[in-house]
Write an enzyme that holds these catalytic residues in place. Structure first.
Site, PDB file in Angstrom:
ATOM      1  N   LYS A  81      40.137 -54.958 -24.577  1.00  0.00           N
ATOM      2  CA  LYS A  81      39.664 -54.662 -23.221  1.00  0.00           C
ATOM      3  C   LYS A  81      38.164 -54.393 -23.320  1.00  0.00           C
ATOM      4  CE  LYS A  81      40.258 -50.710 -20.902  1.00  0.00           C
ATOM      5  NZ  LYS A  81      40.881 -49.678 -20.054  1.00  0.00           N
ATOM      6  N   ARG A 125      47.349 -48.670 -15.622  1.00  0.00           N
ATOM      7  CA  ARG A 125      47.950 -48.143 -16.856  1.00  0.00           C
ATOM      8  C   ARG A 125      47.602 -46.669 -17.028  1.00  0.00           C
ATOM      9  NH1 ARG A 125      43.796 -45.959 -19.894  1.00  0.00           N
ATOM     10  NH2 ARG A 125      42.755 -47.387 -21.303  1.00  0.00           N
ATOM     11  N   LYS A 245      36.544 -25.073 -21.444  1.00  0.00           N
ATOM     12  CA  LYS A 245      37.073 -24.924 -22.809  1.00  0.00           C
ATOM     13  C   LYS A 245      38.226 -23.920 -22.861  1.00  0.00           C
ATOM     14  CE  LYS A 245      32.773 -26.091 -25.197  1.00  0.00           C
ATOM     15  NZ  LYS A 245      31.619 -25.568 -25.949  1.00  0.00           N
TER      16      LYS A 245
END
Length: 339
Positions: A81, A125, A245
């Site tokens: 891709k 996808r 985080k």
């Protein structure tokens, strides 16, 4: 396949792919479950993807072209891709942010056998990964879904979720451009009038409502703190840079699609690893391990679970292979002589 003297390849446009069912989630969910199974079985070859940034470090994080090569299955199929993205394409040029081509190669000869438009496959996808992950990581019977960012990717994500989870009752939308949220809300109402759609005034309000939260932005720094996430939520962190985080450190489970791909390019996981605050050992699982039952998915209604799906070439190639076989069977597409 190719002929000895006259190699041919099949070209499939976006219109061809839609004709083959490529605008509906079923095809992709099936292909993604297969790709993740092969990933867990280590039945693939997937070099780390190089990022081409023509502006170097000065450019926007979403301005890049990525080469994503992979081989999947045995004998299987090989492919690439080639996906380009410019963050200002929609506003400045009236184009979708990303464009892509997928090339498939016959593993027997390594000759190309197909070239197809890849942005639809790429977006669908990615949505199918959220669907498959939601089956294992979201609370059973969840009804509230939030999307942060309301562009093309968000639309594919939400349409796929609506198609696969008929219990969804309410969708909460937020975008820094309110008109984008309004536009997407209208599209959802057209597709699924039974689903309530709410455009939120703040990103905080949207995140707090979601039992499943999907990030679909071009953010280059985190803005979602742990405090906003409700107990039992599943976060599909599609756009990667959105959660602080502390979410990785405080979530009950952190899942990635592929550890090697996730721990690079100075993404949040990589930053935490470099700081000595996160490691492969602290990771709950790769998604394929959960799909094949090697590791558990959700184990209680209160768990907060974060998926960090970097996106894998094997996912694109598995979907493209399925589309290619359908196209050959139905004689759709344009045959091109290689010579």
């Amino acid at each position: 396949m190719t002929h000895a003297q006259h190699p041919e390849l099949l070209y499939l446009s976006k219109r061809d792919i839609v004709e083959l069912g490529g605008d509906h989630s079923n095809l992709y969910v099936e292909a993604i479950e297969r790709a993740l199974t092969l990933h867990a079985e280590k039945n693939f070859v997937q070099p780390l993807k190089p990022y081409l940034r023509s502006q170097g470090a000065d450019g926007h994080i979403a301005d890049r072209i990525i080469a994503m090569p992979a081989h999947i299955g045995n004998p299987g199929i090989s492919g690439l891709k080639w996906v380009g993205s410019k963050h200002d394409n929609p506003k400045k040029r009236g184009l979708e942010r990303a464009s892509a081509l997928v090339i498939l190669n016959d593993p027997e000869t390594n000759y190309p056998i197909a070239v197809m438009e890849g942005s639809l496959i790429s977006g669908m996808r990615t949505a199918a990964v959220t669907v498959v992950a939601s089956k294992h990581l979201a609370k059973p019977g969840f009804t509230h879904v939030t999307s942060i960012g309301c562009g093309v990717i968000a639309k594919m994500q939400l349409f796929s979720m609506i198609e696969q989870f008929p219990q969804i009752k309410t969708i909460h939308l937020y975008d820094v451009f309110p008109e984008a949220a309004v536009k997407l809300s209208e599209a959802i109402r057209q597709k699924a009038p039974e689903v309530e759609v709410k455009c939120c005034d703040t990103v905080e309000a949207a995140v707090k409502q979601g039992e499943v939260v999907i990030t679909c932005t071009v953010a280059d720094k985190p803005y979602i703190p742990f405090a906003w996430i409700q107990k039992g939520a599943f976060i599909s962190n599609v756009s990667i840079m959105d959660v602080h985080k502390e979410v990785y450190l405080q979530a009950d489970k952190v899942v990635v699609d592929d550890w090697e791909q996730s721990n690079r390019e100075k993404k949040v996981i990589n930053q935490l690893v470099l700081e000595g605050r996160f490691s492969r050992e602290q990771l709950h699982a790769e998604l394929g391990e959960i799909v094949v039952g090697r590791k558990p998915g959700r184990e209680s209604d209160d768990e907060i679970i974060l998926l960090n799906p970097m996106g894998m070439a094997i996912e694109d190639i598995a979907c493209a292979e399925q589309i290619y076989h359908e196209a050959v069977k139905k004689q759709i597409g344009t045959k091109l002589s290689l010579y």
